[in-house]
Motif scaffolding. Sequence first.
Motif, short mmCIF file in Angstrom:
data_model
loop_
_atom_site.label_atom_id
_atom_site.label_comp_id
_atom_site.label_asym_id
_atom_site.label_seq_id
_atom_site.Cartn_x
_atom_site.Cartn_y
_atom_site.Cartn_z
N GLN A 40 -20.77 28.53 40.85
CA GLN A 40 -21.81 28.76 41.85
C GLN A 40 -22.86 27.67 41.78
OE1 GLN A 40 -23.22 32.67 40.90
NE2 GLN A 40 -21.24 33.63 41.23
N GLU A 41 -23.69 27.59 42.82
CA GLU A 41 -24.83 26.66 42.84
C GLU A 41 -24.42 25.23 42.52
OE1 GLU A 41 -27.66 28.40 40.14
OE2 GLU A 41 -27.51 30.35 41.12
N LYS A 76 -21.74 33.15 32.13
CA LYS A 76 -22.88 32.78 32.97
C LYS A 76 -24.19 33.06 32.23
CE LYS A 76 -25.28 33.84 37.26
NZ LYS A 76 -25.35 34.68 38.45
N TYR A 85 -18.51 17.88 29.62
CA TYR A 85 -19.57 18.02 30.62
C TYR A 85 -20.77 17.12 30.33
CZ TYR A 85 -16.79 21.97 32.00
OH TYR A 85 -15.74 22.75 32.42
N ILE A 93 -27.60 26.08 33.24
CA ILE A 93 -27.75 26.36 34.67
C ILE A 93 -29.13 26.94 34.92
CG2 ILE A 93 -25.31 26.68 35.16
CD1 ILE A 93 -25.86 29.76 35.08
N CYS A 112 -22.10 24.13 40.68
CA CYS A 112 -21.71 23.94 39.29
C CYS A 112 -20.21 24.18 39.13
CB CYS A 112 -22.46 24.93 38.39
SG CYS A 112 -24.22 24.63 38.32
N TYR A 163 -18.36 24.82 35.65
CA TYR A 163 -18.26 24.91 34.20
C TYR A 163 -17.14 25.89 33.83
CZ TYR A 163 -22.84 22.69 33.95
OH TYR A 163 -23.89 21.81 34.06
N TYR A 201 -17.71 29.29 35.83
CA TYR A 201 -18.92 29.49 36.63
C TYR A 201 -18.91 28.40 37.70
CZ TYR A 201 -23.71 29.77 38.18
OH TYR A 201 -24.83 29.90 38.96
N LEU A 238 -24.69 30.33 29.70
CA LEU A 238 -25.12 29.09 30.36
C LEU A 238 -26.60 29.16 30.73
CD1 LEU A 238 -22.07 28.55 32.76
CD2 LEU A 238 -22.71 27.06 30.85
N SER A 239 -27.03 30.30 31.24
CA SER A 239 -28.42 30.48 31.65
C SER A 239 -29.35 30.50 30.45
CB SER A 239 -28.55 31.77 32.46
OG SER A 239 -29.87 31.98 32.86
#
Length: 91
Positions: free
Chosen positions: A17-18, A82, A44, A91, A20, A22, A15, A85-86
């Motif tokens: 994006q934004e 993703k 991390y 994230i 990040c 990971y 991942y 993670l969310s």
Amino acid sequence: MDTLYDDKYHLHLGYYQENCDYESIAFKRQSEDIWDIFFDFNAYGIKNFILENELTLNSYGTRIFSICSKEIDYDIGAHLFKQWLSTNKII
């Protein structure tokens, strides 16, 4: 019983994006059409919140979820990573 993985079959899922960066790694079980996804919390600086008895592989981290499939598609695996993670507010 120990879970054995096929050394020939693994896939890095990321991942990026934004701002990040990971990554997790998926390993194919030898005797089943299941891919186990591992995440290295320590790499991390994230406290491992997965149950203590969950499978952990040195250098790869702790199993965070599995995908039941003979083949794994990067886009699907990355999407599920993703979501994980969310859901876990990383994230």
